[in-house]
Design a protein around this motif. Structure first.
Motif, PDB file in Angstrom:
ATOM      1  N   VAL A 195       0.770  -1.181   0.042  1.00 27.25           N
ATOM      2  CA  VAL A 195       0.115   0.046   0.116  1.00 27.25           C
ATOM      3  C   VAL A 195       0.899   1.312   0.103  1.00 27.25           C
ATOM      4  CG1 VAL A 195      -0.350   0.269   2.702  1.00 27.25           C
ATOM      5  CG2 VAL A 195      -2.066   1.187   1.056  1.00 27.25           C
ATOM      6  N   GLN A 196       0.390   2.268  -0.648  1.00 27.51           N
ATOM      7  CA  GLN A 196       1.056   3.568  -0.613  1.00 27.51           C
ATOM      8  C   GLN A 196       1.005   4.263   0.700  1.00 27.51           C
ATOM      9  OE1 GLN A 196      -0.112   6.084  -3.886  1.00 27.51           O
ATOM     10  NE2 GLN A 196       1.126   4.576  -5.422  1.00 27.51           N
ATOM     11  N   PRO A 197       2.183   5.030   0.987  1.00 29.22           N
ATOM     12  CA  PRO A 197       2.101   5.967   2.297  1.00 29.22           C
ATOM     13  C   PRO A 197       0.548   6.594   2.220  1.00 29.22           C
ATOM     14  CG  PRO A 197       4.101   6.048   1.463  1.00 29.22           C
ATOM     15  CD  PRO A 197       3.231   5.256   0.494  1.00 29.22           C
ATOM     16  N   GLY A 198      -0.307   6.698   3.366  1.00 30.82           N
ATOM     17  CA  GLY A 198      -1.451   7.379   3.569  1.00 30.82           C
ATOM     18  C   GLY A 198      -2.588   6.324   3.425  1.00 30.82           C
ATOM     19  N   GLY A 199      -2.110   5.140   2.661  1.00 31.20           N
ATOM     20  CA  GLY A 199      -3.045   4.340   2.450  1.00 31.20           C
ATOM     21  C   GLY A 199      -3.785   3.502   3.652  1.00 31.20           C
ATOM     22  N   SER A 200      -4.661   2.600   3.186  1.00 24.75           N
ATOM     23  CA  SER A 200      -5.281   1.920   4.510  1.00 24.75           C
ATOM     24  C   SER A 200      -5.311   0.223   4.188  1.00 24.75           C
ATOM     25  CB  SER A 200      -6.761   2.249   4.818  1.00 24.75           C
ATOM     26  OG  SER A 200      -7.038   3.588   5.032  1.00 24.75           O
ATOM     27  N   GLN A 227      -7.450  -2.507  11.582  1.00 23.52           N
ATOM     28  CA  GLN A 227      -7.784  -1.897  10.838  1.00 23.52           C
ATOM     29  C   GLN A 227      -6.731  -0.699  11.017  1.00 23.52           C
ATOM     30  OE1 GLN A 227      -9.912  -1.536   8.159  1.00 23.52           O
ATOM     31  NE2 GLN A 227      -8.835   0.510   7.238  1.00 23.52           N
ATOM     32  N   MET A 228      -5.961  -0.430   9.599  1.00 20.86           N
ATOM     33  CA  MET A 228      -4.700   0.379   9.747  1.00 20.86           C
ATOM     34  C   MET A 228      -5.030   1.428   8.649  1.00 20.86           C
ATOM     35  SD  MET A 228      -1.683  -2.631   9.879  1.00 20.86           S
ATOM     36  CE  MET A 228      -1.957  -3.027   8.384  1.00 20.86           C
ATOM     37  N   ASN A 229      -5.059   2.604   9.191  1.00 20.65           N
ATOM     38  CA  ASN A 229      -5.061   3.979   8.257  1.00 20.65           C
ATOM     39  C   ASN A 229      -3.915   4.844   8.363  1.00 20.65           C
ATOM     40  OD1 ASN A 229      -7.843   2.863   7.655  1.00 20.65           O
ATOM     41  ND2 ASN A 229      -8.622   4.017   9.861  1.00 20.65           N
ATOM     42  N   SER A 230      -3.842   5.687   7.527  1.00 19.19           N
ATOM     43  CA  SER A 230      -2.909   6.742   7.388  1.00 19.19           C
ATOM     44  C   SER A 230      -1.379   5.973   7.486  1.00 19.19           C
ATOM     45  CB  SER A 230      -2.742   7.693   8.605  1.00 19.19           C
ATOM     46  OG  SER A 230      -4.166   8.446   8.319  1.00 19.19           O
ATOM     47  N   LEU A 231      -1.383   4.927   6.841  1.00 18.99           N
ATOM     48  CA  LEU A 231      -0.114   3.907   6.960  1.00 18.99           C
ATOM     49  C   LEU A 231       1.205   4.613   6.412  1.00 18.99           C
ATOM     50  CD1 LEU A 231      -1.785   0.688   5.908  1.00 18.99           C
ATOM     51  CD2 LEU A 231      -0.338   0.924   7.679  1.00 18.99           C
ATOM     52  N   LYS A 232       2.277   4.399   7.331  1.00 18.53           N
ATOM     53  CA  LYS A 232       3.648   5.241   6.875  1.00 18.53           C
ATOM     54  C   LYS A 232       4.538   4.085   6.589  1.00 18.53           C
ATOM     55  CE  LYS A 232       2.563   8.381  10.587  1.00 18.53           C
ATOM     56  NZ  LYS A 232       2.953   8.990  11.884  1.00 18.53           N
ATOM     57  N   PRO A 233       5.769   4.422   5.935  1.00 17.78           N
ATOM     58  CA  PRO A 233       6.607   3.381   5.682  1.00 17.78           C
ATOM     59  C   PRO A 233       7.175   2.858   6.775  1.00 17.78           C
ATOM     60  CG  PRO A 233       7.075   5.406   4.331  1.00 17.78           C
ATOM     61  CD  PRO A 233       5.844   5.796   5.324  1.00 17.78           C
ATOM     62  N   GLU A 234       7.313   3.386   7.895  1.00 16.88           N
ATOM     63  CA  GLU A 234       7.672   2.602   9.222  1.00 16.88           C
ATOM     64  C   GLU A 234       6.746   1.689   9.632  1.00 16.88           C
ATOM     65  OE1 GLU A 234       7.585   6.131   8.488  1.00 16.88           O
ATOM     66  OE2 GLU A 234       6.834   7.114  10.431  1.00 16.88           O
ATOM     67  N   ASP A 235       5.578   1.535   9.194  1.00 14.67           N
ATOM     68  CA  ASP A 235       4.620   0.343   9.372  1.00 14.67           C
ATOM     69  C   ASP A 235       4.818  -1.003   8.853  1.00 14.67           C
ATOM     70  OD1 ASP A 235       2.135   2.883   9.471  1.00 14.67           O
ATOM     71  OD2 ASP A 235       3.037   2.013  11.284  1.00 14.67           O
ATOM     72  N   THR A 236       5.882  -0.758   7.868  1.00 15.25           N
ATOM     73  CA  THR A 236       6.064  -2.033   7.081  1.00 15.25           C
ATOM     74  C   THR A 236       6.752  -3.148   8.091  1.00 15.25           C
ATOM     75  OG1 THR A 236       6.848  -0.834   4.793  1.00 15.25           O
ATOM     76  CG2 THR A 236       7.696  -2.819   5.427  1.00 15.25           C
ATOM     77  N   THR A 251       3.568  -3.932   3.519  1.00 15.25           N
ATOM     78  CA  THR A 251       4.546  -3.204   2.973  1.00 15.25           C
ATOM     79  C   THR A 251       3.800  -1.759   2.593  1.00 15.25           C
ATOM     80  OG1 THR A 251       5.724  -5.245   2.126  1.00 15.25           O
ATOM     81  CG2 THR A 251       6.205  -3.090   1.307  1.00 15.25           C
ATOM     82  N   VAL A 252       4.487  -0.754   3.083  1.00 19.81           N
ATOM     83  CA  VAL A 252       4.062   0.666   2.918  1.00 19.81           C
ATOM     84  C   VAL A 252       5.096   1.229   1.999  1.00 19.81           C
ATOM     85  CG1 VAL A 252       3.016   2.796   3.604  1.00 19.81           C
ATOM     86  CG2 VAL A 252       2.888   0.580   5.017  1.00 19.81           C
ATOM     87  N   SER A 253       4.975   1.514   0.928  1.00 22.16           N
ATOM     88  CA  SER A 253       5.851   2.002  -0.234  1.00 22.16           C
ATOM     89  C   SER A 253       5.236   2.412  -1.087  1.00 22.16           C
ATOM     90  CB  SER A 253       6.916   0.907  -0.551  1.00 22.16           C
ATOM     91  OG  SER A 253       7.834   1.377  -1.215  1.00 22.16           O
ATOM     92  N   SER A 254       5.938   3.818  -1.637  1.00 28.65           N
ATOM     93  CA  SER A 254       5.388   4.430  -3.068  1.00 28.65           C
ATOM     94  C   SER A 254       6.364   4.026  -4.371  1.00 28.65           C
ATOM     95  CB  SER A 254       5.773   6.109  -2.958  1.00 28.65           C
ATOM     96  OG  SER A 254       6.964   6.458  -2.581  1.00 28.65           O
TER      97      SER A 254
END
Length: 115
Positions: free
Chosen positions: A11-16, A81-90, A112-115
């Protein structure tokens, strides 16, 4: 106890994303349930927990306000439920409970949270 976690992905940063954990083999409704995560190069860390009845929850500071844990005792399932995901949540996310003598873990699901 046994668990089957699902719902991870890229998912991209900011995604859920919404994670699910289907439990079996133990008295699910009698146990506090937890989510943990393990990121590369780090120790496994607590993410969230929920009381047996679902009326009390707690979170690690870095996910407070972004993640929500809830459960369905009729279906023996716990969710994150995970919202506003950040790369450090990977991390690999694990379902967990303590039976009084040892921890029980699922196989984990990769987030994986990455653009």
């Amino acid at each position: 106890g046994q668990f089957v976690e699902s719902g991870g992905g890229l998912v991209q940063p900011g995604g859920s994303l919404g994670l699910s954990c289907a439990a079996s083999g133990f008295a699910f409704s009698r146990h506090v349930m937890n989510w943990y995560r393990l990121a590369p190069g780090k120790e496994r860390e607590f993410v969230a927990s929920i009381s047996t009845g679902g009326d009390s929850t707690s979170y690690r500071h870095s996910v407070t306000g972004r993640f929500c844990i809830f459960r369905d005792n009729a279906q023996n399932m716990v969710f994150l439920q995970m919202n506003s995901l950040k790369p450090e949540d990977t991390a690999v996310y694990y379902c967990n409970f303590w039976d009084g003598s040892r921890d029980h873990w699922g196989q984990g699901t990769q987030v994986t949270v990455s653009s």
